[in-house]
Structures are given as C-alpha cells and as structure tokens.
Design a protein around this motif. Structure first.
Motif, PDB file in Angstrom:
ATOM      1  N   ALA A 101      -9.111   4.183  -5.436  1.00 12.63           N
ATOM      2  CA  ALA A 101      -7.904   4.497  -4.662  1.00 12.63           C
ATOM      3  C   ALA A 101      -7.539   3.444  -3.616  1.00 12.63           C
ATOM      4  O   ALA A 101      -6.503   3.565  -2.963  1.00 12.63           O
ATOM      5  CB  ALA A 101      -8.058   5.861  -3.994  1.00 12.63           C
ATOM      6  N   HIS A 102      -8.386   2.434  -3.448  1.00 13.47           N
ATOM      7  CA  HIS A 102      -8.060   1.435  -2.412  1.00 13.47           C
ATOM      8  C   HIS A 102      -8.726   0.107  -2.754  1.00 13.47           C
ATOM      9  O   HIS A 102      -9.922  -0.067  -2.522  1.00 13.47           O
ATOM     10  CB  HIS A 102      -8.546   1.938  -1.043  1.00 13.47           C
ATOM     11  CG  HIS A 102      -8.154   1.075   0.112  1.00 13.47           C
ATOM     12  ND1 HIS A 102      -7.464   1.558   1.199  1.00 13.47           N
ATOM     13  CD2 HIS A 102      -8.354  -0.244   0.368  1.00 13.47           C
ATOM     14  CE1 HIS A 102      -7.256   0.575   2.066  1.00 13.47           C
ATOM     15  NE2 HIS A 102      -7.795  -0.530   1.578  1.00 13.47           N
ATOM     16  N   VAL A 103      -7.951  -0.792  -3.302  1.00 15.53           N
ATOM     17  CA  VAL A 103      -8.484  -2.135  -3.577  1.00 15.53           C
ATOM     18  C   VAL A 103      -7.497  -3.195  -3.111  1.00 15.53           C
ATOM     19  O   VAL A 103      -6.319  -2.928  -2.892  1.00 15.53           O
ATOM     20  CB  VAL A 103      -8.733  -2.386  -5.091  1.00 15.53           C
ATOM     21  CG1 VAL A 103      -9.767  -1.435  -5.634  1.00 15.53           C
ATOM     22  CG2 VAL A 103      -7.443  -2.293  -5.896  1.00 15.53           C
ATOM     23  N   HIS A 104      -8.035  -4.403  -2.966  1.00 19.84           N
ATOM     24  CA  HIS A 104      -7.204  -5.596  -2.760  1.00 19.84           C
ATOM     25  C   HIS A 104      -7.500  -6.449  -3.991  1.00 19.84           C
ATOM     26  O   HIS A 104      -8.400  -7.282  -3.982  1.00 19.84           O
ATOM     27  CB  HIS A 104      -7.569  -6.261  -1.444  1.00 19.84           C
ATOM     28  CG  HIS A 104      -7.425  -5.306  -0.292  1.00 19.84           C
ATOM     29  ND1 HIS A 104      -6.199  -4.982   0.231  1.00 19.84           N
ATOM     30  CD2 HIS A 104      -8.326  -4.547   0.368  1.00 19.84           C
ATOM     31  CE1 HIS A 104      -6.354  -4.076   1.192  1.00 19.84           C
ATOM     32  NE2 HIS A 104      -7.640  -3.791   1.281  1.00 19.84           N
ATOM     33  N   PHE A 105      -6.772  -6.140  -5.055  1.00 22.07           N
ATOM     34  CA  PHE A 105      -7.164  -6.576  -6.395  1.00 22.07           C
ATOM     35  C   PHE A 105      -7.133  -8.088  -6.560  1.00 22.07           C
ATOM     36  O   PHE A 105      -8.056  -8.677  -7.131  1.00 22.07           O
ATOM     37  CB  PHE A 105      -6.225  -5.918  -7.409  1.00 22.07           C
ATOM     38  CG  PHE A 105      -6.843  -5.665  -8.759  1.00 22.07           C
ATOM     39  CD1 PHE A 105      -8.033  -4.956  -8.885  1.00 22.07           C
ATOM     40  CD2 PHE A 105      -6.224  -6.109  -9.914  1.00 22.07           C
ATOM     41  CE1 PHE A 105      -8.590  -4.700 -10.135  1.00 22.07           C
ATOM     42  CE2 PHE A 105      -6.767  -5.858 -11.165  1.00 22.07           C
ATOM     43  CZ  PHE A 105      -7.949  -5.155 -11.280  1.00 22.07           C
TER      44      PHE A 105
ATOM     45  N   LEU B 292       3.785   2.875   0.377  1.00 19.46           N
ATOM     46  CA  LEU B 292       3.795   1.833   1.403  1.00 19.46           C
ATOM     47  C   LEU B 292       2.512   1.887   2.204  1.00 19.46           C
ATOM     48  O   LEU B 292       2.051   2.955   2.592  1.00 19.46           O
ATOM     49  CB  LEU B 292       4.996   2.037   2.342  1.00 19.46           C
ATOM     50  CG  LEU B 292       6.362   1.823   1.679  1.00 19.46           C
ATOM     51  CD1 LEU B 292       7.462   2.452   2.509  1.00 19.46           C
ATOM     52  CD2 LEU B 292       6.633   0.333   1.482  1.00 19.46           C
ATOM     53  N   LYS B 293       1.944   0.725   2.423  1.00 19.17           N
ATOM     54  CA  LYS B 293       0.693   0.624   3.173  1.00 19.17           C
ATOM     55  C   LYS B 293       0.992   0.211   4.599  1.00 19.17           C
ATOM     56  O   LYS B 293       1.787  -0.699   4.838  1.00 19.17           O
ATOM     57  CB  LYS B 293      -0.187  -0.433   2.491  1.00 19.17           C
ATOM     58  CG  LYS B 293      -1.399  -0.878   3.283  1.00 19.17           C
ATOM     59  CD  LYS B 293      -2.536   0.127   3.191  1.00 19.17           C
ATOM     60  CE  LYS B 293      -3.712  -0.226   4.084  1.00 19.17           C
ATOM     61  NZ  LYS B 293      -4.274  -1.547   3.856  1.00 19.17           N
ATOM     62  N   SER B 294       0.349   0.876   5.547  1.00 17.24           N
ATOM     63  CA  SER B 294       0.490   0.495   6.956  1.00 17.24           C
ATOM     64  C   SER B 294      -0.888   0.330   7.575  1.00 17.24           C
ATOM     65  O   SER B 294      -1.867   0.836   7.044  1.00 17.24           O
ATOM     66  CB  SER B 294       1.213   1.578   7.752  1.00 17.24           C
ATOM     67  OG  SER B 294       2.331   2.032   7.068  1.00 17.24           O
TER      68      SER B 294
ATOM     69  N   GLU C 256      -6.067   5.918   4.948  1.00 13.11           N
ATOM     70  CA  GLU C 256      -7.030   5.029   4.313  1.00 13.11           C
ATOM     71  C   GLU C 256      -8.201   4.820   5.276  1.00 13.11           C
ATOM     72  O   GLU C 256      -7.987   4.499   6.438  1.00 13.11           O
ATOM     73  CB  GLU C 256      -6.366   3.690   3.975  1.00 13.11           C
ATOM     74  CG  GLU C 256      -5.098   3.816   3.118  1.00 13.11           C
ATOM     75  CD  GLU C 256      -5.334   4.458   1.767  1.00 13.11           C
ATOM     76  OE1 GLU C 256      -6.378   4.150   1.148  1.00 13.11           O
ATOM     77  OE2 GLU C 256      -4.501   5.290   1.342  1.00 13.11           O
ATOM     78  N   HIS C 257      -9.388   5.019   4.790  1.00 11.83           N
ATOM     79  CA  HIS C 257     -10.664   4.871   5.509  1.00 11.83           C
ATOM     80  C   HIS C 257     -11.026   6.140   6.284  1.00 11.83           C
ATOM     81  O   HIS C 257     -12.077   6.691   6.071  1.00 11.83           O
ATOM     82  CB  HIS C 257     -10.715   3.631   6.407  1.00 11.83           C
ATOM     83  CG  HIS C 257     -10.206   2.402   5.721  1.00 11.83           C
ATOM     84  ND1 HIS C 257     -10.715   1.980   4.512  1.00 11.83           N
ATOM     85  CD2 HIS C 257      -9.200   1.521   6.014  1.00 11.83           C
ATOM     86  CE1 HIS C 257     -10.063   0.887   4.120  1.00 11.83           C
ATOM     87  NE2 HIS C 257      -9.144   0.597   5.005  1.00 11.83           N
ATOM     88  N   ALA C 258     -10.132   6.602   7.186  1.00 16.44           N
ATOM     89  CA  ALA C 258     -10.389   7.852   7.934  1.00 16.44           C
ATOM     90  C   ALA C 258     -11.835   7.904   8.420  1.00 16.44           C
ATOM     91  O   ALA C 258     -12.523   8.904   8.247  1.00 16.44           O
ATOM     92  CB  ALA C 258     -10.066   9.070   7.060  1.00 16.44           C
TER      93      ALA C 258
ATOM     94  N   THR D 135     -13.228   1.664  -2.982  1.00 18.57           N
ATOM     95  CA  THR D 135     -14.193   0.699  -2.471  1.00 18.57           C
ATOM     96  C   THR D 135     -13.643  -0.234  -1.404  1.00 18.57           C
ATOM     97  O   THR D 135     -14.401  -0.795  -0.635  1.00 18.57           O
ATOM     98  CB  THR D 135     -14.692  -0.206  -3.607  1.00 18.57           C
ATOM     99  OG1 THR D 135     -13.565  -0.887  -4.171  1.00 18.57           O
ATOM    100  CG2 THR D 135     -15.400   0.604  -4.670  1.00 18.57           C
ATOM    101  N   ASP D 136     -12.299  -0.463  -1.412  1.00 20.27           N
ATOM    102  CA  ASP D 136     -11.739  -1.497  -0.548  1.00 20.27           C
ATOM    103  C   ASP D 136     -12.113  -2.892  -1.084  1.00 20.27           C
ATOM    104  O   ASP D 136     -12.068  -3.866  -0.337  1.00 20.27           O
ATOM    105  CB  ASP D 136     -12.245  -1.334   0.892  1.00 20.27           C
ATOM    106  CG  ASP D 136     -11.292  -1.870   1.937  1.00 20.27           C
ATOM    107  OD1 ASP D 136     -10.178  -2.307   1.563  1.00 20.27           O
ATOM    108  OD2 ASP D 136     -11.655  -1.858   3.127  1.00 20.27           O
ATOM    109  N   TRP D 137     -12.496  -2.982  -2.380  1.00 15.82           N
ATOM    110  CA  TRP D 137     -12.792  -4.293  -2.953  1.00 15.82           C
ATOM    111  C   TRP D 137     -11.681  -5.268  -2.606  1.00 15.82           C
ATOM    112  O   TRP D 137     -10.532  -4.909  -2.696  1.00 15.82           O
ATOM    113  CB  TRP D 137     -12.889  -4.163  -4.484  1.00 15.82           C
ATOM    114  CG  TRP D 137     -13.377  -5.402  -5.175  1.00 15.82           C
ATOM    115  CD1 TRP D 137     -14.476  -6.132  -4.890  1.00 15.82           C
ATOM    116  CD2 TRP D 137     -12.765  -6.037  -6.312  1.00 15.82           C
ATOM    117  NE1 TRP D 137     -14.595  -7.179  -5.777  1.00 15.82           N
ATOM    118  CE2 TRP D 137     -13.559  -7.144  -6.652  1.00 15.82           C
ATOM    119  CE3 TRP D 137     -11.610  -5.779  -7.078  1.00 15.82           C
ATOM    120  CZ2 TRP D 137     -13.251  -7.990  -7.727  1.00 15.82           C
ATOM    121  CZ3 TRP D 137     -11.303  -6.607  -8.136  1.00 15.82           C
ATOM    122  CH2 TRP D 137     -12.117  -7.707  -8.456  1.00 15.82           C
TER     123      TRP D 137
HETATM  124 ZN   LIG Z   1      -8.279  -2.342   2.587  1.00 15.16          ZN
END
Ligand SMILES: [Zn+2]
Length: 557
Positions: free
Chosen positions: A89-93, A303-305, A390-392, A453-455
């Motif tokens: 659910a959260h990557v920086h591909f 949208l990501k903030s 995200e992260h929380a 993962t936030d990869w």
């Molecule tokens: Zn991230």
C-alpha cells in the motif's frame, strides 16, 4: 468445501464458449496446493481455476478438475501454500528500482566503510554525474553521529554527491553539491527543513527534509530511458517477491507516463495505483477524474500529502519534545505552513472525490490531519472516502477513537517497527513508544489496516513485513519476544491486511485481494507454509511462483 462459480460476465467476455453453454474450460488450474484464500466464507481450498485474467472457481482438486479442457495448463502446487498476491500500500517504486543500481550504504556499519563505498563509486562515475541513493543509517555506527561532507570530499571533488538517509528525510551532500545548490554558511533554514551546521557555523552537508530540496532542485531529472530502466528493475523485483500490486506514493508524472507506455506494450506486470503530490491537486481536479480512476493495471485519483517528517530525522511532529532533544518537538512539513494551505487543498481534492493519502508520523502531526479530515467531513458531509494516514506511527491516546470514527485507514509498514524499535524509546520515551506502530490497538478500535513497506525506505519483500508484524523482534536482536509484543498481529491478520486491507485502501476490494471467483488471478506460491511455521522463520520463506492476472510473472526455477 463448496465450489462457487462466477458464470456470465467472464464466460461471455472470453468468447470461448457459446451462449447457453454452462461452463468453459479453464486456461490454468493450480491443483494440490494449500490455498489460503483470505475469503472469509471459504478460507481454505486445494485448487483454483483461472480463465483469462480471472479466477473462475476455487475448491477441492476434484471439483476444480471439472474445469480441465484439452488446452488447460495444469500447475501442481506440490502441497505448498498459495496466497493472494501481496498489495504493497505504500511504495516509492521508481526510487526502489533505482536503488537496486545505486551505491549501497545501508549495511555500512562504520563511517570508514561509508566513505570507502562512496569513493569506490566516484572512481567509476563520469565527471559531473551525481551519486544518489545510498540509504545510510548512522544508528549502525559507533558513535551514532550524522555523517559530514569531510568524510567524502577528498574523493569526490569532481562528483556531486547527495546520498540519502534510509528514511528519505535527510541527505548528506558533499562540498561540490552544496556549491552547485548555492548553500553557504549564510543560507537560512527553509520552512520545514534544517541545514545542519558545525561548531564554526559551516554547513556539515547534512540537510533535513525541506532543506534537502535546495540540492534536489539542481539535480538533473533522470532521462526517459533511465527512468524506464528503474521501473523495469522494480517490476522484476516485485514479481520475484510476490508483490502483485503497489500503491506508488508521490510519483512524478513522468513515472505515470512510463507506466502507461509499459501497459500499452503489455509489459506492466505489477498493478499500480499512483498518488501524486497534493501540490498538483488542480491537475486532477481539472481533468475531472475521481478516486481509483483507470483499469486493473493502472489507476490514479489519489493525492499524497506530507504532514511532518520522520522520527529518525527528529522531524516528526509531536505534542511534547523528544526525550533526547529537549528543545525539539519536530516540524510540520512545508505544505502545512500555514495549515490552512493544506486544508484548502484537501477540501478541493475531496470536493472532486479524489482520495487523500497523508504521511503523518508524530502524534501532533497525525492529530493535525485528523482535525482537517474532520473539518472536511463537517463541511462536505459524510461519504465513502477511504481517507488514509500513511505510517500513523506514534498515536496520541485520544486519537484512536477519532481515527475509527472518521473511517480513516492506517496505512502502516511493520518493518519500520522492528527497525526503529532499536532506538525509538530513547527518542520518545516508554509511554509514547507504547502507542507506536500500534497495530493491535488499531484493530481493537475498529480501524482498518493496509500493509506495505515504504520501499525503498524498507525492503519490498513481504516475508520481512509478515515477520515484522507477527514477531515485532527488533533488528538488533534485543527484543526476541517482541517490542511491545501486545501489538503483534497474527499471520492471518497480517496477510489479510496486506491483501484485502490494501485492496480496500485503493477501492479495489471487489476486484482483488482474495482468491475468490470473479477476482483477478493474482496469486503467490510460497516455499513454506507461513500459516504453520514458527513466525521467526517467515523471513526465510521464498516465493516459488507469482501470477498476475493468471500470467506467470516469476518462476524460481
Ligand atoms: Zn513513503
């Protein structure tokens, strides 16, 4: 075990059977597997039938054999565990793919080794070309001090360097990079950023959060071919670790362009949901698209903030100061200066039915975003928005109920818990740490989880995430029974949050996330049964095969 078919739409669409015929042969059968379906009505099965890109039946070997035709391929699962494809659910591909080729600094355990690897890379890099990535982690060094440009200047006089801390919230720039960026002793800290200085008042090269943008601004964008190469590397890696869907946080538009190029060429092997930065909200509002717009391989409409920074960089925003930095309680991001700027952008996005995914780590950062979400709901009325934080990471006790009432999804990365757990208590103390990565407490409050993962910040491999969520054993080996063990998830809960939970977080729970008739045939065959082995061993489990839409995209043989 009941067999359940999905008949009309798929069969008619496939064109392989005449109207009136009740059943057509499957393209692929996976038999003799231990299927964990994540379908609560039928959790276990032995076999799956696939037609086109969809699952058409799930049941016993015998039941599924009825779908065998002359051209049906049959895969023997050899009694291994089959689960739905993982949805990160959260990557920086793109950064992840890029990182596979970058200098590797994360496992450098001394400053000498850090400097040696950069020198080695500089020697192989053409003059003027940047050295980026790295993912260094000073907490692995003794003493755990931030690196300085002096460590690398002598070997990089012709090579600009901007290597990132592994959390992405700090960089180390060398003197040449600072010069190109125009950063001097007189440069003031930008809003939401810190330029670290030495005792003489000169920049050390360490630039936190928005201060790193001063350098990022002068780094040339990757060319189309470089970017495409990174994305292809990322797709390959995702398939090899059983990740069949990713939610790409803050992509550049150029990344999305490459996704659509690959899609057209039939080369997109991971499903993408892309959430560009909210500073670009007007673009998506103008086009008139809504959340989850697109097709099964590529969607936009989120949208990501950023509300704040990170715990490791001491820029996550807290109500009280850090225990180890009594004059610092972190920073709101530059997009929160003033908070009304963020609120107005979010109101606008929400009015256009765009989804909000907001990075918030410190308790006060999370609270500030919940305040905005509550205000939007009050102004614009209730709705199925699937707001996310995200992260929380570090929750104020008072905010768990509010999180649930606003139906906010906690998009969490369990690997960060076993990583930060090494030192987090020193920074925020025991009481705040007890509400850190509070996965169980979220579930108890009725908050939905989406796992990721936030990869490239953490490894993409879902087995490490399952290991982290179920053991909470910190990477330094000091908490073998779990750091705040009461917050552990069971393997079943973790898999569900990583498949159905993540699918829900992108409005796709009716299309993927479980092995059930009618859903996309995204599945992973694992080397060992993660549901019966000791969770400690999950980190060593390998992917045997990965299917995306019924197509084999990874085969370990
Ligand atoms: Zn991230």
């Amino acid at each position: 075990m009941k067999r359940h078919y999905l008949l009309v739409p798929i069969l008619l669409a496939s064109g392989t059977c005449a109207v009136g015929q009740s059943k057509s042969a499957a393209d692929l059968l996976v038999r003799n597997a231990k299927v964990w379906t994540v379908d609560r009505d039928h959790p276990e099965a032995e076999a799956v039938a696939i037609l086109g890109d969809r699952i058409v039946a799930v049941g016993s070997n015998q039941e599924i054999d009825a779908w065998r035709g002359p051209n049906t391929r049959v895969q023997d699962g050899a009694g291994k565990r089959l689960v739905p494809g993982f949805n990160d659910a959260h990557v920086h591909f793109t950064s992840g793919g890029q990182q596979l080729d970058n200098v590797q600094l994360n496992d450098a355990t001394t400053t000498q080794e850090f400097a040696r690897r950069i020198a080695e890379r500089a020697a192989k890099t053409s003059k003027g070309e940047w050295i980026l990535g790295g993912d260094w982690d000073e907490t692995k060094w003794t003493p755990a001090q931030l690196p300085t440009k002096e460590l690398i200047d002598a070997t990089t006089s012709q090579t600009p360097v901007a290597v990132s801390r592994y959390d992405g919230h700090m960089i180390l720039a060398n003197s040449l990079a600072l010069k190109l960026a125009g950063v001097t002793a007189k440069t003031p800290d930008p809003d939401g950023g810190v330029i670290v200085h030495d005792t003489q008042g000169n920049p050390t090269g360490a630039l936190k959060d928005a201060a790193a943008d001063l350098v990022y601004k002068v780094i040339p964008d990757p060319t189309h071919d470089q970017r495409r190469h990174s994305i292809e590397r990322a797709l390959e890696h995702a398939a090899s670790v059983g990740v069949t869907s990713v939610q790409h946080m803050n992509p550049d538009y150029a990344d999305i362009a490459i996704y659509s190029e690959l899609l057209e060429e039939g080369k997109l092997t991971t499903r993408i949901y892309a959430a560009p930065l909210i500073s670009q909200v007007d673009d998506q509002v103008k086009i008139g698209i809504r959340h989850a717009f697109g097709g099964p391989f590529l969607r936009i409409g989120a949208l990501k903030s950023y509300a704040d920074g990170s715990l490791g960089s001491a820029t996550a925003y807290f109500f009280e100061p850090f225990n180890d930095q009594p004059n610092n309680r972190g920073l709101l991001s530059d997009a929160m200066h003033p908070v009304s700027l963020m609120r107005d952008r979010m109101m606008k996005a929400d009015a256009a039915s765009l989804q909000l995914c907001t990075h918030a780590i410190g308790d006060a950062g999370i609270s500030a975003i919940l305040d905005i979400y509550a205000e939007i709901e009050k102004t614009q009325g209730p709705g199925d928005r699937r707001w996310r934080i995200e992260h929380a990471q570090h929750m104020a006790a008072k905010d768990f109920d509010r999180f649930a009432q606003l139906h906010v999804i906690a998009s969490v990365q369990p690997y960060h818990a076993i990583d930060d757990g090494r030192w987090a208590e020193g920074r925020i103390g025991h009481d705040r740490a007890s509400r850190t990565y509070a996965f169980r407490t979220f579930l108890n409050h009725g908050v939905r989880l989406a796992l990721g993962t936030d990869w490239n910040v953490a490894p993409l491999n879902p087995m490490l995430t399952l290991y982290a969520a179920t053991t909470r054993a910190t990477l330094d080996g000091k908490n073998p029974n779990g750091w705040f063990p009461e917050e552990k998830l069971t393997v079943k809960e973790a898999i569900e949050a990583y498949t159905m939970g993540s699918a829900y977080a992108e409005f796709q729970e009716n299309v993927k996330g479980s092995i059930a008739p009618g859903k996309l045939a995204d599945m992973v065959l694992l080397s060992d049964d993660v549901l019966s082995i000791d969770p400690v061993k999950i980190r060593d489990v390998k992917v045997v095969k990965t299917w995306v839409g019924g197509k084999l995209v990874y085969d370990s043989r």
